[in-house]
Design an enzyme around this catalytic site. Structure first.
Site, short mmCIF file in Angstrom:
data_model
loop_
_atom_site.label_atom_id
_atom_site.label_comp_id
_atom_site.label_asym_id
_atom_site.label_seq_id
_atom_site.Cartn_x
_atom_site.Cartn_y
_atom_site.Cartn_z
N SER B 140 35.36 44.92 48.00
CA SER B 140 35.71 45.78 46.87
C SER B 140 34.50 46.65 46.47
O SER B 140 33.93 47.34 47.30
CB SER B 140 36.20 44.89 45.73
OG SER B 140 36.79 45.65 44.73
N ARG B 210 40.55 42.12 31.15
CA ARG B 210 40.66 41.20 32.27
C ARG B 210 42.12 40.99 32.69
O ARG B 210 42.43 40.86 33.88
CB ARG B 210 40.05 39.86 31.86
CG ARG B 210 40.00 38.83 32.96
CD ARG B 210 39.22 39.32 34.16
NE ARG B 210 38.91 38.26 35.11
CZ ARG B 210 38.32 38.46 36.27
NH1 ARG B 210 37.98 39.68 36.62
NH2 ARG B 210 38.06 37.46 37.07
N ASP B 305 47.31 44.92 49.52
CA ASP B 305 46.33 45.38 48.52
C ASP B 305 46.73 46.78 48.06
O ASP B 305 46.54 47.75 48.79
CB ASP B 305 44.93 45.38 49.16
CG ASP B 305 43.84 45.77 48.17
OD1 ASP B 305 44.17 46.22 47.04
OD2 ASP B 305 42.65 45.63 48.52
N HIS B 338 44.73 42.51 46.53
CA HIS B 338 43.29 42.76 46.57
C HIS B 338 42.49 41.45 46.58
O HIS B 338 41.44 41.36 47.20
CB HIS B 338 42.91 43.60 45.34
CG HIS B 338 41.51 44.13 45.37
ND1 HIS B 338 41.06 44.97 46.35
CD2 HIS B 338 40.47 43.95 44.52
CE1 HIS B 338 39.78 45.27 46.11
NE2 HIS B 338 39.40 44.66 45.02
N ASP B 339 43.01 40.46 45.88
CA ASP B 339 42.36 39.16 45.78
C ASP B 339 42.12 38.49 47.14
O ASP B 339 41.29 37.59 47.25
CB ASP B 339 43.22 38.21 44.95
CG ASP B 339 42.52 37.83 43.65
OD1 ASP B 339 41.44 38.37 43.39
OD2 ASP B 339 43.07 37.00 42.91
#
Lengths: 214, 365
Positions: B140, B210, B305, B338-339
């Protein structure tokens, strides 16, 4: 991920690249048509056998496009440049005339968009090379005469599970090439790795063509 | 490590002196050529791998990737994790005391960029006696730093390993960042960024920031799989409590984050993300931007993602191929969005492991 699934420590002690194996018949012909130091794109490069050979014997700067995870991993292990993508998106990302040679070995017959792939090869490469099994081989004809779809070492599939959706003969390919405005600059009709002189359309098992955009 | 030499920043501001917190694993070889720099993303730190004695729960953020027997094997490489400037885990940032005023930097901490971080990291490498990294790696935003290394210091990086990244944020990416920043800035406890001396923390803003972030890290399928429409209550309670599992998850993530992260740091780091665009100086031409790069590249993206999609990674790959760089690009069909770059996806880890095997073999000559 468990440490055991990597097999990495064992690989670390050995040479980073596997020795270049003996090339498949069509690959040997393809390698002959690649000039030293050329920039080559190998579409559907598999485990990178041809790429490693072109790099080591021709000093070629080779890029491969491959979709299968396992094959990509093999290419990584050989220290090759490989891009994981299907052929269509893999080709779309490159600008015109990016490569000296674009290779599609024994994959043309499995393409759904045959014409589009050939056009794209002619766009991104100065020359294209394709190889495919000759559907017109006499054994195949004999099999058809006997009422069954042919199954042979170069086409080892049953009709219901074959990836080969667009089989053709050398003459068929030449007709299509002409229609797409491709100029054929080399032709090798092979059996057991040797050029077939007598009745090649019937006796060749593999066809390898080199072409350029008009 | 303390640096007294001032750091000139992209903004034109300068940081008079600063602290960089870092951690190392393994040992540097005699040739000093087996160092791997790991760059962190938004909320992580220099604590990449392992556990501290007496703190078994403080596992490094990339512990499944870096360590003995891991893809980046610390028995073969000297690995460095560094906390970036502006962060809140020990390196100089808004929480630090500005020597000029004797007070917290707060809102006066200069906006820093990916390029500034890379310059600071290069300073750290100098001090550690590392002329050239065997690899610089990140996921990232961390991968943006690895990419930037190849442009800013092409001779000092042999391999660039960039996971789940993009050559620039899209308008949608920036929009999500802006919503997160707005949540923080509009928290009454934010006080324009100077909340330290007031003894308050803009927790509710951080919490919302968050929560938004987490939505963008997961894929739709992954959320459906993890939470679906499951309820934590026996039935609808006809109120606004955390009835759905997904609500509970987001609230939990938000709460946890607001306990340890700094709001000013969140603003700074999302801004660094927004500003990253190496092609900008070349009229958007990424090929030209990457022209100085000499490194070999491994890029990995994940099909689900949608934050930094495979299409963005392919732009980088294309530019590298046009420049004649050696590049491996793995596009992993994984469901985790994305994780995924932080998770144990075997195909992804195998590709990284194989790539680092080659690096180790190169070093062995």
């Amino acid at each position: 991920m468990s440490a055991g699934s990597r097999g990495a420590p064992a690989a670390a002690g050995t040479a980073p690249r596997a020795p270049t194996p003996v090339l498949r018949d069509d690959l040997r012909q393809i390698a002959e048509w690649v000039v030293d130091g050329a920039r080559v794109l190998d579409l559907g490069c598999g485990d990178g056998t041809l790429m490693a050979n072109l790099r080591d014997s021709r000093g070629a700067r080779v890029y491969g496009v491959e979709i299968a995870d396992g094959s990509v991993l093999e290419c990584v292990r050989r220290g090759l440049s490989v891009i994981q993508a299907d052929l269509e998106s893999g080709l779309r990302m490159f600008p015109d005339r990016m490569f000296d040679t674009v290779v599609l070995s024994q994959t043309l017959q499995a393409m759904h968009q045959t014409e589009a792939v050939l056009r794209e090869m002619a766009r991104v490469g100065r020359q294209g090379i394709v190889s495919f099994p000759n559907f017109g081989h006499w054994r195949h004809l004999l099999s058809l005469l006997g009422g069954r779809m042919p199954v042979s070492p170069q086409m080892p599939y049953q009709w219901y599970d074959t990836p080969n959706v667009h089989l053709c003969t050398p003459k068929d390919f030449e007709v299509l090439a002409a229609r797409l405005g491709l100029v054929i600059t080399g032709r090798a009709l092979l059996s057991a790795g040797r050029p077939v002189k007598l009745w090649p359309n019937l006796r060749a098992k593999l066809a390898v063509y080199r072409f350029e955009p008009a | 490590m303390r640096f007294e030499q001032p750091l000139e920043l992209a903004s034109g501001a300068r940081l008079a002196g600063y602290e960089l917190r870092y951690e190392t694993y393994g040992t540097l070889n005699a040739a000093r050529d087996d160092a791997v720099l790991i760059c962190h993303a938004l909320n992580a730190s220099h604590h990449v791998a392992g556990r501290y004695t007496g703190q078994p729960e403080q596992v490094g953020w990339w512990d499944n990737m870096v360590g003995p027997g891991r893809p980046v094997d610390t028995r073969r490489f000297f690995v460095i994790g560094v906390n970036n400037l502006g962060s809140c885990f020990g390196s100089t940032g808004p929480m630090s005391i500005d020597p000029a005023t004797g007070r917290h930097y707060g809102a006066s901490f200069p906006v820093v960029t990916v390029e500034d971080w890379v310059n600071a990291q290069a300073g750290l490498a100098d001090r550690l006696g590392i002329e050239r990294f065997a690899a610089v790696m990140g996921g990232s935003l961390g991968a943006m730093q690895a990419l930037s290394w190849t442009i800013q210091y092409p001779r000092r990086i042999a391999h660039c390993v960039a996971i789940a990244t993009t050559p620039r944020l899209s308008a949608q990416n920036i929009a999500f960042n802006e919503v997160a920043r707005t949540a923080i800035r509009s928290d009454p406890d934010f006080h324009g960024g100077d909340y330290y001396s007031r003894g308050v923390v803009p927790k509710s803003g951080l919490r919302v920031a968050r929560m938004i972030g987490h939505i963008t890290y997961l894929s739709d399928d992954d959320m459906a799989e993890k939470f679906g429409r499951s309820l934590r209550t026996p039935d609808y309670a006809f109120g606004f409590g955390a009835e759905f599992e997904v609500e509970s998850y987001l609230r939990h993530q938000g709460d946890k984050f607001s306990e340890y992260f700094d709001a000013n740091t969140y603003l700074l780091i999302t801004r660094a993300l927004d500003y990253f665009d190496p092609a900008r100086a070349y009229g958007g031409d990424l090929v030209q931007a990457l022209a100085p790069a000499q490194a070999h590249f491994l890029l990995v993206s994940f099909t689900t993602d949608w934050r930094f999609s495979p299409a963005r990674a392919r732009e980088i790959v294309e530019a590298l191929v046009v420049n004649g760089r050696q590049v491996v690009y793995a596009e992993i069909d994984a469901p985790h969005g994305h994780d995924a770059f932080l998770l144990n996806e075997p195909r992804y880890h195998r590709a990284v492991a194989a790539y680092f095997d080659n690096i180790a073999a190169e070093l062995a000559g």
